[in-house]
Design a protein around this motif. Structure first.
Motif, PDB file in Angstrom:
ATOM      1  N   GLY A 101      15.893   5.468  -2.608  1.00 22.41           N
ATOM      2  CA  GLY A 101      14.479   5.401  -2.239  1.00 22.41           C
ATOM      3  C   GLY A 101      14.175   6.099  -0.921  1.00 22.41           C
ATOM      4  N   GLN A 102      12.938   5.928  -0.492  1.00 18.62           N
ATOM      5  CA  GLN A 102      12.400   6.586   0.696  1.00 18.62           C
ATOM      6  C   GLN A 102      13.283   6.439   1.937  1.00 18.62           C
ATOM      7  OE1 GLN A 102       9.594   8.481   0.676  1.00 18.62           O
ATOM      8  NE2 GLN A 102      10.312   8.978   2.728  1.00 18.62           N
ATOM      9  N   ALA A 103      13.911   5.289   2.094  1.00 22.09           N
ATOM     10  CA  ALA A 103      14.673   5.022   3.319  1.00 22.09           C
ATOM     11  C   ALA A 103      15.925   5.886   3.435  1.00 22.09           C
ATOM     12  CB  ALA A 103      15.057   3.542   3.387  1.00 22.09           C
ATOM     13  N   TYR A 104      16.328   6.539   2.327  1.00 22.16           N
ATOM     14  CA  TYR A 104      17.543   7.355   2.327  1.00 22.16           C
ATOM     15  C   TYR A 104      17.232   8.841   2.513  1.00 22.16           C
ATOM     16  CZ  TYR A 104      19.684   3.156   0.271  1.00 22.16           C
ATOM     17  OH  TYR A 104      20.135   1.880   0.038  1.00 22.16           O
ATOM     18  N   GLU A 105      16.009   9.151   2.958  1.00 24.85           N
ATOM     19  CA  GLU A 105      15.596  10.554   3.038  1.00 24.85           C
ATOM     20  C   GLU A 105      16.333  11.340   4.126  1.00 24.85           C
ATOM     21  OE1 GLU A 105      11.459  11.432   4.171  1.00 24.85           O
ATOM     22  OE2 GLU A 105      11.369  12.796   2.466  1.00 24.85           O
ATOM     23  N   GLY A 106      16.777  12.533   3.753  1.00 31.59           N
ATOM     24  CA  GLY A 106      17.333  13.484   4.716  1.00 31.59           C
ATOM     25  C   GLY A 106      16.366  14.653   4.780  1.00 31.59           C
ATOM     26  N   PRO A 107      16.668  15.772   4.091  1.00 31.34           N
ATOM     27  CA  PRO A 107      15.672  16.842   3.979  1.00 31.34           C
ATOM     28  C   PRO A 107      14.438  16.317   3.226  1.00 31.34           C
ATOM     29  CG  PRO A 107      17.846  17.603   3.282  1.00 31.34           C
ATOM     30  CD  PRO A 107      17.930  16.116   3.422  1.00 31.34           C
ATOM     31  N   PRO A 108      13.299  16.965   3.387  1.00 35.64           N
ATOM     32  CA  PRO A 108      12.060  16.458   2.780  1.00 35.64           C
ATOM     33  C   PRO A 108      12.197  16.167   1.282  1.00 35.64           C
ATOM     34  CG  PRO A 108      11.575  18.324   4.197  1.00 35.64           C
ATOM     35  CD  PRO A 108      13.075  18.213   4.130  1.00 35.64           C
ATOM     36  N   PHE A 146       4.360  14.402   7.848  1.00 30.96           N
ATOM     37  CA  PHE A 146       4.627  13.486   8.945  1.00 30.96           C
ATOM     38  C   PHE A 146       4.135  14.077  10.262  1.00 30.96           C
ATOM     39  CE2 PHE A 146       7.309   9.769   9.903  1.00 30.96           C
ATOM     40  CZ  PHE A 146       7.243   9.800  11.275  1.00 30.96           C
ATOM     41  N   SER A 147       4.528  15.316  10.498  1.00 25.46           N
ATOM     42  CA  SER A 147       4.181  15.936  11.773  1.00 25.46           C
ATOM     43  C   SER A 147       2.691  16.210  11.891  1.00 25.46           C
ATOM     44  CB  SER A 147       4.970  17.230  11.948  1.00 25.46           C
ATOM     45  OG  SER A 147       6.347  16.935  11.953  1.00 25.46           O
ATOM     46  N   GLU A 148       2.049  16.473  10.750  1.00 22.69           N
ATOM     47  CA  GLU A 148       0.603  16.672  10.790  1.00 22.69           C
ATOM     48  C   GLU A 148      -0.072  15.427  11.354  1.00 22.69           C
ATOM     49  OE1 GLU A 148       2.494  17.606   8.437  1.00 22.69           O
ATOM     50  OE2 GLU A 148       1.884  19.515   7.561  1.00 22.69           O
ATOM     51  N   ALA A 149       0.355  14.270  10.861  1.00 17.87           N
ATOM     52  CA  ALA A 149      -0.227  13.015  11.334  1.00 17.87           C
ATOM     53  C   ALA A 149       0.033  12.840  12.831  1.00 17.87           C
ATOM     54  CB  ALA A 149       0.349  11.839  10.550  1.00 17.87           C
ATOM     55  N   LEU A 176       9.013  -0.524   5.022  1.00 17.57           N
ATOM     56  CA  LEU A 176       8.803  -0.503   6.478  1.00 17.57           C
ATOM     57  C   LEU A 176       9.143   0.846   7.097  1.00 17.57           C
ATOM     58  CD1 LEU A 176      11.533  -0.680   8.505  1.00 17.57           C
ATOM     59  CD2 LEU A 176      11.690  -2.937   7.509  1.00 17.57           C
ATOM     60  N   VAL A 177      10.027   1.609   6.445  1.00 15.49           N
ATOM     61  CA  VAL A 177      10.448   2.873   7.050  1.00 15.49           C
ATOM     62  C   VAL A 177       9.256   3.826   7.151  1.00 15.49           C
ATOM     63  CG1 VAL A 177      11.827   4.960   6.674  1.00 15.49           C
ATOM     64  CG2 VAL A 177      12.875   2.705   6.471  1.00 15.49           C
ATOM     65  N   ALA A 178       8.962   4.227   8.377  1.00 19.88           N
ATOM     66  CA  ALA A 178       7.892   5.190   8.659  1.00 19.88           C
ATOM     67  C   ALA A 178       6.518   4.710   8.208  1.00 19.88           C
ATOM     68  CB  ALA A 178       8.215   6.553   8.049  1.00 19.88           C
ATOM     69  N   THR A 179       6.324   3.390   8.182  1.00 18.99           N
ATOM     70  CA  THR A 179       5.020   2.850   7.786  1.00 18.99           C
ATOM     71  C   THR A 179       3.955   3.167   8.836  1.00 18.99           C
ATOM     72  OG1 THR A 179       3.815   0.846   7.157  1.00 18.99           O
ATOM     73  CG2 THR A 179       5.425   0.608   8.916  1.00 18.99           C
ATOM     74  N   ALA A 223       7.345 -10.744   4.171  1.00 18.08           N
ATOM     75  CA  ALA A 223       7.349  -9.623   5.123  1.00 18.08           C
ATOM     76  C   ALA A 223       7.085  -8.312   4.388  1.00 18.08           C
ATOM     77  CB  ALA A 223       8.687  -9.567   5.862  1.00 18.08           C
ATOM     78  N   ALA A 224       7.752  -8.130   3.248  1.00 17.52           N
ATOM     79  CA  ALA A 224       7.578  -6.885   2.477  1.00 17.52           C
ATOM     80  C   ALA A 224       6.135  -6.762   2.000  1.00 17.52           C
ATOM     81  CB  ALA A 224       8.543  -6.859   1.294  1.00 17.52           C
ATOM     82  N   GLU A 225       5.545  -7.886   1.599  1.00 15.30           N
ATOM     83  CA  GLU A 225       4.183  -7.875   1.073  1.00 15.30           C
ATOM     84  C   GLU A 225       3.174  -7.413   2.127  1.00 15.30           C
ATOM     85  OE1 GLU A 225       3.401  -8.016  -1.945  1.00 15.30           O
ATOM     86  OE2 GLU A 225       1.257  -7.811  -1.530  1.00 15.30           O
ATOM     87  N   ARG A 226       3.478  -7.695   3.392  1.00 16.11           N
ATOM     88  CA  ARG A 226       2.567  -7.287   4.470  1.00 16.11           C
ATOM     89  C   ARG A 226       2.356  -5.775   4.516  1.00 16.11           C
ATOM     90  NH1 ARG A 226       1.682 -11.526   8.007  1.00 16.11           N
ATOM     91  NH2 ARG A 226       3.233 -13.190   7.976  1.00 16.11           N
ATOM     92  N   PHE A 227       3.350  -5.020   4.018  1.00 14.09           N
ATOM     93  CA  PHE A 227       3.256  -3.553   4.112  1.00 14.09           C
ATOM     94  C   PHE A 227       2.596  -2.926   2.894  1.00 14.09           C
ATOM     95  CE2 PHE A 227       6.684  -4.731   6.954  1.00 14.09           C
ATOM     96  CZ  PHE A 227       6.273  -4.084   8.104  1.00 14.09           C
ATOM     97  N   SER A 228       2.298  -3.769   1.925  1.00 11.28           N
ATOM     98  CA  SER A 228       1.670  -3.267   0.707  1.00 11.28           C
ATOM     99  C   SER A 228       0.315  -2.643   1.058  1.00 11.28           C
ATOM    100  CB  SER A 228       1.492  -4.433  -0.266  1.00 11.28           C
ATOM    101  OG  SER A 228       0.818  -4.013  -1.408  1.00 11.28           O
ATOM    102  N   GLY A 229       0.071  -1.453   0.573  1.00  8.40           N
ATOM    103  CA  GLY A 229      -1.219  -0.818   0.810  1.00  8.40           C
ATOM    104  C   GLY A 229      -1.239   0.127   2.001  1.00  8.40           C
ATOM    105  N   TYR A 230      -0.217   0.035   2.871  1.00  9.56           N
ATOM    106  CA  TYR A 230      -0.161   0.999   3.981  1.00  9.56           C
ATOM    107  C   TYR A 230       0.614   2.238   3.548  1.00  9.56           C
ATOM    108  CZ  TYR A 230      -2.058  -2.703   6.840  1.00  9.56           C
ATOM    109  OH  TYR A 230      -2.873  -3.676   7.342  1.00  9.56           O
ATOM    110  N   HIS A 231       0.439   3.304   4.305  1.00 10.92           N
ATOM    111  CA  HIS A 231       1.105   4.557   3.953  1.00 10.92           C
ATOM    112  C   HIS A 231       2.406   4.722   4.713  1.00 10.92           C
ATOM    113  CE1 HIS A 231      -3.107   5.397   2.785  1.00 10.92           C
ATOM    114  NE2 HIS A 231      -2.484   5.897   1.738  1.00 10.92           N
ATOM    115  N   GLN A 232       3.255   5.587   4.178  1.00 11.05           N
ATOM    116  CA  GLN A 232       4.499   5.901   4.859  1.00 11.05           C
ATOM    117  C   GLN A 232       4.538   7.374   5.195  1.00 11.05           C
ATOM    118  OE1 GLN A 232       7.013   4.008   1.729  1.00 11.05           O
ATOM    119  NE2 GLN A 232       8.182   3.334   3.494  1.00 11.05           N
ATOM    120  N   GLY A 233       5.177   7.688   6.314  1.00 10.70           N
ATOM    121  CA  GLY A 233       5.424   9.087   6.625  1.00 10.70           C
ATOM    122  C   GLY A 233       6.621   9.558   5.835  1.00 10.70           C
TER     123      GLY A 233
END
Lengths: 282, 282
Positions: free
Chosen positions: B172-179, A126-129, B91-94, A111-121
């Motif tokens: 890591g990314q999943a623990y983000e609060g302020p930018p 984030f809001s720009e997107a 997966l967070v915000a992918t 499951a984790a491997e499926r997300f490899s290569g995609y971007h994260q906000g």
């Protein structure tokens, strides 16, 4: 709840409020010292005193986060997070045999491997997107406490009712500290989120300065806990808030927070404006 | 760091210490009022003053948790938790498309389903199973902050060096609060864990009474943070501790905690004894 200056009126060492407040005020009649970067419009106000337009903007996040109608995309992200929550809930301290652990590890790695290569906000960008129409999941969906799309979050729900912040959370087995109880650290984390929402009722939210949690009774796992947050006072750029956590009728913990309102244009303000715009465009 | 009674010397409302301290003391010469349930042997002590045998017992958990040699079972549970951490981180915000989200949800649900029907250890009953030879993974492996087997935990590492608790964590990314920063709630949660370990250096650990966190600077994500915890004072059954969090040389937050030492026979004591026995039997 009363405000106790001995424990809450205690700003961080590097308090930008002091510098800001030494700037000349334009409120003084007959004196024009040019456009100040900081005006009283942006100072925190007590309930009922804040500018309605501004209050509407900074509290939009709370209203949006408590909405129950989800787009297909947000539902899908919530579905994945819910599956992950179930996994975490079941794997912690399991007595399943080694072959089950190994097989599950293969599943989860795939499951984790499926997300490899995609971007994260992230909060930056984030809001720009979103504004460019490339994504519709709002920031708060990914919060580690209230985010329906973040498996770290129970998730808490949060809303405002008549000037009081009300939140709920049910912490499962994976959050255990003392036997049968929520880890004290997660009780503190929940209060940070509740008081963070509460301070926005001042119309000029900012960053946490201090957070004090007082543990009155054990806070049970597997129960819907109820949190309350109240705006207790403002003083220049400081915002004083208090909270309580209940299990049924039992008060399990209380909290006090001091927040430092940020200047317009600082990132929290930018984010609030962008999120409000994003909401309006849906 | 100095102790400030105004902010830390503040016991929970229902403070059992007061009742305990009103019991007749057997220290008074010539007076024998029978066997007290509470003796000075179990009161918290400053560094260097605690009974070595008792201190050894209550700090065994810290030493064991920092050990790097894992049994195959503990390694397997860590492997599953690490795979889950990677999943959560990605997966967070992918921005992955809907079909990827759907496929991952199927994978993760299948993994969760594998654990259906197996039992979980909770703090109650956990050590019994270990003592009966049915499990070898210690309690702290499942902590939501330091547990290598709990995907909610970054995990933090924790150890004692010359009477000071030192801990590390990388959020890591999943623990983000302020930018770009760790959510303030998780900073508070980390301090609760650090100060909880610190108070055990008194030889008579107990439950958190109050926790105060002061946020000095933003605490960055994706960086190895360093925490310190120091025993600052004891007063009857109260234990005063302080902590600090650094990113490189930058102090990002400080914390003060007051803990209330528990009576012998209360559950924390029972657990410490059982864990020590469990360790000895390996």
């Amino acid at each position: 709840m009363t405000r106790d200056p001995e424990t809450t009126d205690d700003p961080p060492a590097a308090d930008p409020a002091d510098a800001a407040d030494q700037r000349p005020s334009t409120d003084k009649p007959g004196v024009d010292l040019g456009a100040p970067r900081w005006t009283t419009d942006y100072l925190p106000k007590m309930t009922g005193d804040a500018d309605p337009v501004r209050l509407n903007m900074v509290t939009k996040r709370i209203r949006a986060a408590s909405a129950s109608d989800l787009s297909p995309r947000r539902s899908a992200l919530k579905g994945l997070a819910d599956a992950s929550r179930l996994l975490i809930d079941r794997l912690v301290a399991t007595d399943a045999p080694d072959d089950v652990i190994a097989a599950a590890t293969v599943d989860v790695s795939a499951a984790a491997e499926r997300f490899s290569g995609y971007h994260q906000g992230t909060l930056y960008g984030f809001s720009e997107a979103a504004n460019a129409g490339r994504r519709e999941d709002p920031l708060f969906d990914h919060s580690p406490l209230i985010g329906i799309g973040n498996p770290l979050a129970p998730p808490m729900t949060i809303r405002e009712v008549d000037g009081v912040i009300e939140a709920t959370a049910c912490f499962g087995q994976a959050y255990e500290g003392p036997p049968g109880c929520v880890h004290g650290g997660y009780v503190a984390a929940a209060f940070d989120e509740v008081l963070g929402a509460t301070q926005s009722l001042s119309g000029a939210p900012g960053m946490t300065g201090t957070l004090t949690v007082r543990y009155e009774k054990p806070t049970p796992l597997q129960v819907e806990l109820r949190f309350e947050g109240r705006l207790m006072g403002v003083e220049r750029r400081k915002i004083f808030v208090e909270g309580a956590c209940y299990s049924g009728d039992t008060l399990t913990a209380t909290a006090k927070g001091t927040f430092i309102s940020m200047q317009p244009g600082q990132f929290l303000d930018i984010l609030a404006e962008r999120e409000a715009r994003q909401e309006d465009q849906r």
